[in-house]
Design a protein around this motif. Sequence first.
Motif, mmCIF file in Angstrom:
data_model
loop_
_atom_site.group_PDB
_atom_site.id
_atom_site.type_symbol
_atom_site.label_atom_id
_atom_site.label_comp_id
_atom_site.label_asym_id
_atom_site.label_seq_id
_atom_site.Cartn_x
_atom_site.Cartn_y
_atom_site.Cartn_z
ATOM 1 N N SER A 36 -6.090 1.405 -8.433
ATOM 2 C CA SER A 36 -6.008 1.035 -7.018
ATOM 3 C C SER A 36 -7.222 0.217 -6.605
ATOM 4 O O SER A 36 -7.110 -0.721 -5.811
ATOM 5 C CB SER A 36 -5.864 2.271 -6.132
ATOM 6 O OG SER A 36 -7.031 3.058 -6.174
ATOM 7 N N GLY A 37 -8.391 0.523 -7.167
ATOM 8 C CA GLY A 37 -9.590 -0.265 -6.873
ATOM 9 C C GLY A 37 -9.462 -1.689 -7.379
ATOM 10 O O GLY A 37 -9.841 -2.648 -6.689
ATOM 11 N N MET A 38 -8.914 -1.845 -8.573
ATOM 12 C CA MET A 38 -8.722 -3.191 -9.118
ATOM 13 C C MET A 38 -7.688 -3.969 -8.309
ATOM 14 O O MET A 38 -7.840 -5.164 -8.067
ATOM 15 C CB MET A 38 -8.300 -3.114 -10.579
ATOM 16 C CG MET A 38 -9.397 -2.646 -11.507
ATOM 17 S SD MET A 38 -8.871 -2.573 -13.219
ATOM 18 C CE MET A 38 -8.762 -4.305 -13.601
ATOM 19 N N THR A 39 -6.635 -3.287 -7.867
ATOM 20 C CA THR A 39 -5.615 -3.940 -7.055
ATOM 21 C C THR A 39 -6.212 -4.426 -5.738
ATOM 22 O O THR A 39 -5.954 -5.552 -5.311
ATOM 23 C CB THR A 39 -4.450 -2.980 -6.781
ATOM 24 O OG1 THR A 39 -3.919 -2.529 -8.022
ATOM 25 C CG2 THR A 39 -3.359 -3.646 -5.977
ATOM 26 N N GLU A 40 -7.015 -3.586 -5.094
ATOM 27 C CA GLU A 40 -7.669 -3.982 -3.847
ATOM 28 C C GLU A 40 -8.608 -5.164 -4.076
ATOM 29 O O GLU A 40 -8.674 -6.088 -3.260
ATOM 30 C CB GLU A 40 -8.437 -2.812 -3.250
ATOM 31 C CG GLU A 40 -7.557 -1.715 -2.697
ATOM 32 C CD GLU A 40 -8.369 -0.529 -2.193
ATOM 33 O OE1 GLU A 40 -9.599 -0.636 -2.083
ATOM 34 O OE2 GLU A 40 -7.740 0.510 -1.912
#
Length: 59
Positions: A36-40
């Motif tokens: 989720s951090g990489m997606t953000e």
Amino acid sequence: MDIGLLSMSMNQCKLQQDVGIALMKMAMNKGKETASGMTEMLEGMAVDPNLGQNFDSRA
């Protein structure tokens, strides 16, 4: 086989299984957080749609 020894053995196996499952859940949660951090991060990047449209070459 002694019933007490059998009971202890079964409980030890169950404990090992429970610990393994708990560690797997922790690893899965960490993986979800990372994803989720990489997606953000990727969503927040400014992308110029004109980049890569032209190619200049010299020989």
